[in-house]
Scaffold this active site. Structure first.
Site, mmCIF file in Angstrom:
data_model
loop_
_atom_site.group_PDB
_atom_site.id
_atom_site.type_symbol
_atom_site.label_atom_id
_atom_site.label_comp_id
_atom_site.label_asym_id
_atom_site.label_seq_id
_atom_site.Cartn_x
_atom_site.Cartn_y
_atom_site.Cartn_z
ATOM 1 N N CYS A 266 0.875 -1.202 0.113
ATOM 2 C CA CYS A 266 0.071 -0.188 0.094
ATOM 3 C C CYS A 266 0.848 1.308 0.012
ATOM 4 O O CYS A 266 0.643 2.297 -1.088
ATOM 5 C CB CYS A 266 -0.807 0.070 1.284
ATOM 6 S SG CYS A 266 -2.080 -1.375 1.172
HETATM 7 C C1 UDX Z 1 -0.691 0.560 5.337
HETATM 8 C C2 UDX Z 1 -1.273 1.733 6.372
HETATM 9 O O1 UDX Z 1 -0.809 1.584 7.559
HETATM 10 C C3 UDX Z 1 -2.985 1.213 6.385
HETATM 11 O O2 UDX Z 1 -3.518 2.245 7.182
HETATM 12 C C4 UDX Z 1 -3.333 1.002 5.094
HETATM 13 O O3 UDX Z 1 -4.880 0.431 5.055
HETATM 14 C C5 UDX Z 1 -2.580 0.018 4.258
HETATM 15 O O4 UDX Z 1 -1.194 0.578 4.177
HETATM 16 P P1 UDX Z 1 0.373 -1.712 5.912
HETATM 17 O O5 UDX Z 1 0.672 -2.016 4.454
HETATM 18 O O6 UDX Z 1 -0.390 -3.213 6.400
HETATM 19 O O7 UDX Z 1 -0.555 -0.700 6.207
HETATM 20 O O8 UDX Z 1 1.597 -1.797 6.567
HETATM 21 P P2 UDX Z 1 2.219 -0.555 7.821
HETATM 22 O O9 UDX Z 1 2.110 -1.135 9.311
HETATM 23 O O10 UDX Z 1 1.542 0.619 7.704
HETATM 24 O O11 UDX Z 1 3.723 -0.571 7.610
HETATM 25 C C6 UDX Z 1 4.259 -0.216 6.365
HETATM 26 C C7 UDX Z 1 5.662 -0.207 6.171
HETATM 27 O O12 UDX Z 1 6.243 0.925 7.033
HETATM 28 C C8 UDX Z 1 6.532 -1.606 6.778
HETATM 29 O O13 UDX Z 1 7.384 -1.976 5.929
HETATM 30 C C9 UDX Z 1 6.896 -1.240 8.085
HETATM 31 O O14 UDX Z 1 7.973 -1.815 8.492
HETATM 32 C C10 UDX Z 1 7.198 0.017 7.912
HETATM 33 N N1 UDX Z 1 7.452 1.198 8.951
HETATM 34 C C11 UDX Z 1 6.117 1.435 9.866
HETATM 35 C C12 UDX Z 1 8.555 1.852 9.510
HETATM 36 O O15 UDX Z 1 9.668 1.636 8.524
HETATM 37 N N2 UDX Z 1 8.447 2.789 10.613
HETATM 38 C C13 UDX Z 1 7.577 2.766 11.175
HETATM 39 O O16 UDX Z 1 7.419 3.529 12.154
HETATM 40 C C14 UDX Z 1 6.375 2.213 11.068
#
Ligand code: UDX
Length: 430
Positions: A266
């Site tokens: 996403c």
């Molecule tokens: C995301 C959105 O959070 C969600 O609201 C939407 O509906 C779909 O996209 P998701 O793809 O499940 O959800 O992942 P998310 O938990 O948001 O993490 C995304 C990426 O960011 C991951 O690779 C995670 O490791 C990274 N991340 C997250 C960081 O590098 N640092 C952070 O502080 C948080």
């Protein structure tokens, strides 16, 4: 209500389960027979621990959910949620293609249904897509008129992969973009019983809320990664900085974990689509382009660090711990691990990987020059240097890495403890 759901990926299945748990009768429609069979057996087609029990409860006798490959199922439902994948590989308006195809098929099917039917878009689509693509296509093939016998809404999904059942039933907010008041009322009725705040708005605003939310989350991550890169040079702990910043309710602590950057299906996709949309509209985004650049550079920083410490990577055995884009999922779409592996191979390294859930997914892509370990301990033991790319709980034991060179992309280890045990320990931003 009788609800049909087109597309049984993460968003489709989560939506189906959510409405089935609310007591609606739900049918998931997908062209992929194997997915349909899995759902009918109570197995989610992706790994999601807590939801497995909930799904099997809903598909077995007395439950409210079933799956089918037959679009005609739609004829027996009151409303249809469109949850098709909107991957970006079809040109300028890159995310519109699967939406166009499904709108056409839904329209063709609805031509045989007398009376009112509501179609709600849950897939992420760029602002204006429902108005300019979905509605004309549905009207053309169904013979129905939006606002008359065809209800239209946009109600995006914000759940994170690996979400809990609680999160599924109590989302932070419900956004309902409506073509007309009756369409909005119809969708709100389906959400009945939810305690979450509801925002009713127009179609393109709802579409933009989803894109802007994901772009903002990506911005937060790239922001803290830049601060982290600077903190590393200054000898400051970026996690303590994030902790201090997070007390400010205007900032908040969430999504300030510095490291190797974001991946998944996403955030990168929505960011890309929004960048393209802003260019198309003559309002190119400086911020969003920078967010992308910073994110790509974090992987490069990990590779450069390993090269510096190892004195080059050619012929070196490097362990990559974690393939999934984040823990608690087997999803490797746009995962930083893929970039890391490609770069290591390009530098002539021998790569050994381990992930508790996502190894079969990498197998599917078949990367030559990679070996698959049976455990984290085995991968570590077979390597000269360990790169931690996903913070799976089982990687968070400093003693596993005794005497090893470790570069941590996710703050999986406690730096103080790790420095006492490893021959060398550093983080991407610390
Ligand atoms: C995301 C959105 O959070 C969600 O609201 C939407 O509906 C779909 O996209 P998701 O793809 O499940 O959800 O992942 P998310 O938990 O948001 O993490 C995304 C990426 O960011 C991951 O690779 C995670 O490791 C990274 N991340 C997250 C960081 O590098 N640092 C952070 O502080 C948080």
């Amino acid at each position: 209500m009788d609800i049909s759901i087109i597309g049984s990926g993460f968003v489709g299945l989560i939506t189906a389960l959510g409405f089935a748990l609310k007591g609606h009768h739900v049918v998931c429609i997908d062209i992929d027979r194997s997915k349909v069979d899995m759902i009918n057996r109570g197995c989610p087609p992706f790994f999601q621990q807590e939801l497995e029990d909930a799904l099997s409860g809903q598909v077995n006798g007395g439950g409210n959910l079933r799956a089918s490959t037959n679009y005609d199922e739609l004829l027996h439902s009151d409303m249809t949620f469109v949850c098709v994948n909107t991957s970006s590989d079809s040109g300028v308006n890159a995310d519109s293609h699967p939406i166009e195809t499904s709108s056409r098929t839904i329209g063709e099917t609805l031509r045989r249904k007398p009376g009112y039917h509501l179609v709600a878009i849950k897939s992420s689509v760029t602002p204006g897509t429902t108005e300019h693509l979905v509605i004309p296509t549905l009207q053309k093939y169904s013979g129905k008129r939006a606002g008359e016998d065809l209800g239209i809404a946009v109600t995006p999904e914000f759940l994170q992969e690996g979400c809990s059942l609680h999160g599924l039933l109590n989302p932070d907010r419900i956004i309902i973009g409506q073509h007309d008041m009756a369409s909005g009322d119809f969708v709100q009725h389906a959400y009945n019983g939810s305690q979450s705040p509801i925002l009713r708005t127009d179609l393109k605003t709802a579409e933009m809320i989803k894109f802007a939310s994901n772009a903002f989350l990506a911005t937060k991550i790239s922001f803290i990664n830049e601060i982290g890169n600077l903190c590393k040079k200054l000898g400051i702990d970026t996690y303590e900085v994030a902790h201090g910043m997070g007390y400010d309710p205007r900032i908040g602590r969430l999504f300030l974990n510095a490291g190797i950057g974001f991946g998944g299906s996403c955030l990168p996709r929505d960011l890309d689509a929004l960048i393209r949309k802003s260019e198309e509209m003559g309002e190119p985004s400086t911020v969003l382009n920078a967010v992308c650049q910073t994110n790509k550079a974090q992987v490069e920083r990990m590779i450069q660090a390993s090269k510096r410490i190892m004195g080059g990577l050619n012929g070196k055995a490097i362990a990559v711990l974690g393939l999934a884009f984040k823990p608690d999922t087997d999803d490797i779409r746009n995962a930083p691990s893929l970039q890391v592996i490609r770069q290591l191979l390009a530098h002539g390294a021998r790569v050994v990987v381990y992930d508790p859930k996502a190894m079969p997914k990498l197998h599917e892509e078949v990367h030559e020059g990679i070996s698959f370990a049976d455990s984290a301990a085995q991968a570590i033991q077979q390597s000269d240097c360990v790169l931690i790319v996903t913070e799976w709980p089982e990687f968070k034991d400093e003693d596993l890495y005794s005497g090893k060179i470790v570069i941590d992309g996710r703050r999986a280890l406690n730096p103080e403890k790790a420095r006492g045990v490893c021959s060398h320990y550093e983080g991407v931003c610390w």
